[in-house]
Design a protein around this motif. Structure first.
Motif, mmCIF file in Angstrom:
data_model
loop_
_atom_site.group_PDB
_atom_site.id
_atom_site.type_symbol
_atom_site.label_atom_id
_atom_site.label_comp_id
_atom_site.label_asym_id
_atom_site.label_seq_id
_atom_site.Cartn_x
_atom_site.Cartn_y
_atom_site.Cartn_z
ATOM 1 N N PRO A 1 46.107 -21.357 10.335
ATOM 2 C CA PRO A 1 44.926 -21.017 9.537
ATOM 3 C C PRO A 1 43.630 -21.253 10.301
ATOM 4 C CG PRO A 1 45.863 -23.096 8.804
ATOM 5 C CD PRO A 1 46.824 -22.541 9.813
ATOM 6 N N LEU A 2 42.640 -20.420 10.025
ATOM 7 C CA LEU A 2 41.323 -20.583 10.630
ATOM 8 C C LEU A 2 40.504 -21.593 9.827
ATOM 9 C CD1 LEU A 2 40.154 -16.924 11.449
ATOM 10 C CD2 LEU A 2 41.710 -18.418 12.727
ATOM 11 N N SER A 3 39.775 -22.437 10.543
ATOM 12 C CA SER A 3 38.797 -23.294 9.880
ATOM 13 C C SER A 3 37.400 -22.704 9.992
ATOM 14 C CB SER A 3 38.825 -24.702 10.480
ATOM 15 O OG SER A 3 38.616 -24.666 11.875
ATOM 16 N N ALA A 4 37.244 -21.726 10.895
ATOM 17 C CA ALA A 4 35.968 -21.017 11.044
ATOM 18 C C ALA A 4 36.232 -19.733 11.814
ATOM 19 C CB ALA A 4 34.946 -21.870 11.794
ATOM 20 N N GLY A 5 35.298 -18.791 11.684
ATOM 21 C CA GLY A 5 35.376 -17.560 12.458
ATOM 22 C C GLY A 5 35.969 -16.388 11.700
ATOM 23 N N SER A 6 36.045 -15.258 12.395
ATOM 24 C CA SER A 6 36.549 -14.041 11.768
ATOM 25 C C SER A 6 37.399 -13.248 12.753
ATOM 26 C CB SER A 6 35.386 -13.170 11.273
ATOM 27 O OG SER A 6 34.639 -12.675 12.366
ATOM 28 N N ILE A 7 38.303 -12.436 12.179
ATOM 29 C CA ILE A 7 39.172 -11.543 12.948
ATOM 30 C C ILE A 7 39.109 -10.189 12.260
ATOM 31 C CG2 ILE A 7 41.542 -11.059 13.683
ATOM 32 C CD1 ILE A 7 42.039 -14.147 13.350
ATOM 33 N N ALA A 8 38.594 -9.188 12.936
ATOM 34 C CA ALA A 8 38.445 -7.866 12.329
ATOM 35 C C ALA A 8 39.155 -6.818 13.174
ATOM 36 C CB ALA A 8 36.973 -7.501 12.178
ATOM 37 N N LEU A 9 39.924 -5.963 12.523
ATOM 38 C CA LEU A 9 40.624 -4.871 13.188
ATOM 39 C C LEU A 9 40.179 -3.556 12.572
ATOM 40 C CD1 LEU A 9 42.735 -3.713 15.129
ATOM 41 C CD2 LEU A 9 44.478 -4.182 13.390
ATOM 42 N N ASP A 10 39.584 -2.707 13.387
ATOM 43 C CA ASP A 10 39.115 -1.395 12.934
ATOM 44 C C ASP A 10 38.210 -1.538 11.703
ATOM 45 O OD1 ASP A 10 38.862 1.345 13.066
ATOM 46 O OD2 ASP A 10 40.816 1.788 12.191
ATOM 47 N N GLY A 11 37.360 -2.577 11.739
ATOM 48 C CA GLY A 11 36.389 -2.792 10.667
ATOM 49 C C GLY A 11 36.903 -3.540 9.459
ATOM 50 N N VAL A 12 38.195 -3.915 9.452
ATOM 51 C CA VAL A 12 38.781 -4.627 8.311
ATOM 52 C C VAL A 12 38.909 -6.110 8.665
ATOM 53 C CG1 VAL A 12 40.787 -4.850 6.794
ATOM 54 C CG2 VAL A 12 40.053 -2.578 7.583
ATOM 55 N N GLU A 13 38.319 -6.985 7.846
ATOM 56 C CA GLU A 13 38.378 -8.429 8.086
ATOM 57 C C GLU A 13 39.752 -8.968 7.680
ATOM 58 O OE1 GLU A 13 38.069 -12.199 8.970
ATOM 59 O OE2 GLU A 13 36.543 -10.738 9.569
ATOM 60 N N LEU A 14 40.403 -9.668 8.627
ATOM 61 C CA LEU A 14 41.761 -10.161 8.397
ATOM 62 C C LEU A 14 41.897 -11.661 8.633
ATOM 63 C CD1 LEU A 14 43.718 -7.292 10.217
ATOM 64 C CD2 LEU A 14 43.464 -7.599 7.748
ATOM 65 N N GLY A 15 40.784 -12.356 8.845
ATOM 66 C CA GLY A 15 40.843 -13.750 9.253
ATOM 67 C C GLY A 15 41.557 -14.683 8.298
ATOM 68 N N HIS A 16 41.626 -14.325 7.014
ATOM 69 C CA HIS A 16 42.313 -15.187 6.045
ATOM 70 C C HIS A 16 43.434 -14.446 5.328
ATOM 71 C CE1 HIS A 16 39.516 -18.456 6.726
ATOM 72 N NE2 HIS A 16 38.537 -17.572 6.661
ATOM 73 N N ALA A 17 43.850 -13.306 5.903
ATOM 74 C CA ALA A 17 44.945 -12.531 5.322
ATOM 75 C C ALA A 17 46.294 -13.138 5.698
ATOM 76 C CB ALA A 17 44.877 -11.084 5.805
ATOM 77 N N LYS A 18 47.303 -12.903 4.859
ATOM 78 C CA LYS A 18 48.663 -13.362 5.144
ATOM 79 C C LYS A 18 49.213 -12.618 6.365
ATOM 80 C CE LYS A 18 49.170 -16.059 1.484
ATOM 81 N NZ LYS A 18 49.310 -17.528 1.633
ATOM 82 N N PRO A 19 50.180 -13.206 7.083
ATOM 83 C CA PRO A 19 50.748 -12.531 8.253
ATOM 84 C C PRO A 19 51.284 -11.133 7.961
ATOM 85 C CG PRO A 19 51.391 -14.839 8.270
ATOM 86 C CD PRO A 19 50.685 -14.603 6.965
ATOM 87 N N TYR A 20 51.964 -10.947 6.807
ATOM 88 C CA TYR A 20 52.532 -9.625 6.532
ATOM 89 C C TYR A 20 51.432 -8.586 6.293
ATOM 90 C CZ TYR A 20 51.728 -10.151 1.466
ATOM 91 O OH TYR A 20 51.150 -10.300 0.222
ATOM 92 N N VAL A 21 50.289 -9.034 5.756
ATOM 93 C CA VAL A 21 49.162 -8.107 5.561
ATOM 94 C C VAL A 21 48.589 -7.706 6.915
ATOM 95 C CG1 VAL A 21 46.832 -7.865 4.602
ATOM 96 C CG2 VAL A 21 48.620 -9.032 3.284
ATOM 97 N N ARG A 22 48.463 -8.650 7.825
ATOM 98 C CA ARG A 22 47.966 -8.333 9.170
ATOM 99 C C ARG A 22 48.903 -7.351 9.861
ATOM 100 N NH1 ARG A 22 45.010 -13.922 11.239
ATOM 101 N NH2 ARG A 22 44.851 -14.852 9.174
ATOM 102 N N ALA A 23 50.218 -7.551 9.694
ATOM 103 C CA ALA A 23 51.175 -6.614 10.279
ATOM 104 C C ALA A 23 51.006 -5.217 9.679
ATOM 105 C CB ALA A 23 52.600 -7.126 10.068
ATOM 106 N N GLN A 24 50.845 -5.156 8.364
ATOM 107 C CA GLN A 24 50.658 -3.864 7.698
ATOM 108 C C GLN A 24 49.361 -3.182 8.135
ATOM 109 O OE1 GLN A 24 50.928 -5.177 3.622
ATOM 110 N NE2 GLN A 24 53.126 -4.816 3.492
ATOM 111 N N GLN A 25 48.343 -3.986 8.434
ATOM 112 C CA GLN A 25 47.049 -3.443 8.852
ATOM 113 C C GLN A 25 47.042 -3.032 10.329
ATOM 114 O OE1 GLN A 25 44.209 -2.714 7.153
ATOM 115 N NE2 GLN A 25 45.268 -3.187 5.242
ATOM 116 N N GLY A 26 48.078 -3.454 11.084
ATOM 117 C CA GLY A 26 48.178 -2.947 12.450
ATOM 118 C C GLY A 26 48.173 -3.970 13.563
ATOM 119 N N ILE A 27 48.468 -5.246 13.264
ATOM 120 C CA ILE A 27 48.602 -6.245 14.321
ATOM 121 C C ILE A 27 50.085 -6.458 14.604
ATOM 122 C CG2 ILE A 27 48.155 -8.613 15.076
ATOM 123 C CD1 ILE A 27 45.714 -8.703 13.339
#
Length: 235
Positions: free
Chosen positions: A55-81
């Motif tokens: 888990p992140l305590s600070a910061g952001s992770i964005a893929l193709d304009g979609v913020e994923l920094g606090h998304a579940k792993p399966y959501v990140r996979a579905q979004q393209g990571i």
């Protein structure tokens, strides 16, 4: 202007302890960014944070304009990571076909199309299609691990030490294939790697990590400087 895959000020760690210290970088489509540094500086923790296992305590992770920094792993996979962990972690008791089927769950709509592409990239898998993955060589298992991540049609691919425990000729094959995939499929690639030959050959750019932060951004050409590499890896 933000990069296609934008990591900004990421902090995180284990059990309340901080390993990552304000890590920021970007990756564009079709680019291979290498992350290097000696063991224990936070490279694998970074990968696990990007895929959502730390888990992140600070910061952001964005893929193709979609913020994923606090998304579940399966959501990140579905979004393209896509993620290929250190040690591969293929399912040894399953066949090659079954391993690929597991990978396809994140994006079933494109699975058939991507299956044809991954066996083109890694033709050995077609010959091993009905073979139990655990009976294959380390190099074949690594090709399967990458193919399993690719079959979900990721937008960005995270590769943690893909050369580990593999004979040099297969390391060259895998490196060349990663570069081809990035170029042809326009996938952004984050490569954590200790094999400086692979990094120098396939990386578009390079970042050096130390103590959980990025401390330098040498060009791939500079990685031919043995003295500089000794300094980075503290050999």
């Amino acid at each position: 202007m933000s990069a296609f895959f934008e990591v900004s000020g990421v902090e995180g760690g284990y059990g309340g302890g901080r390993v990552l210290n304000s890590v920021s970088f970007g990756i564009e489509r079709g680019e291979v960014l290498a992350m290097i540094g000696r063991n224990g500086v936070g490279k694998t923790t970074l990968m696990r944070a990007l895929i959502g296992l730390v888990p992140l305590s600070a910061g952001s992770i964005a893929l193709d304009g979609v913020e994923l920094g606090h998304a579940k792993p399966y959501v990140r996979a579905q979004q393209g990571i896509g993620y290929v962990p250190q040690g591969r972690e293929i399912f040894g008791m399953l066949t090659v076909a079954e391993n690929l089927q597991v990978g396809a769950q994140a994006n079933r709509a494109q699975a058939a199309e991507m299956k044809a592409k991954v066996v083109e990239y890694f033709p050995i898998l077609k010959a091993r299609y009905r073979q139990k993955a655990g009976t294959m060589s380390g190099g074949e298992q690594q090709q399967l691990a990458i193919a399993r991540a690719l079959i979900s049609a990721p937008k960005v691919l995270l590769l943690d030490e893909p050369s580990e425990g593999i004979q040099p000729s297969i390391v060259t094959l895998i490196g060349d294939t990663i570069q081809r995939i990035a170029r042809e499929a326009r996938i952004g690639v984050l490569l954590v790697e200790q094999d400086m030959g692979m990094v120098e050959r396939i990386a578009s750019r390079c970042c050096v990590m130390d103590k959980g932060r990025i401390v330098d951004t040498p060009s791939p050409a500079q990685l031919g400087d043995e003295q500089l590499i000794r300094q980075y890896l503290a050999l």
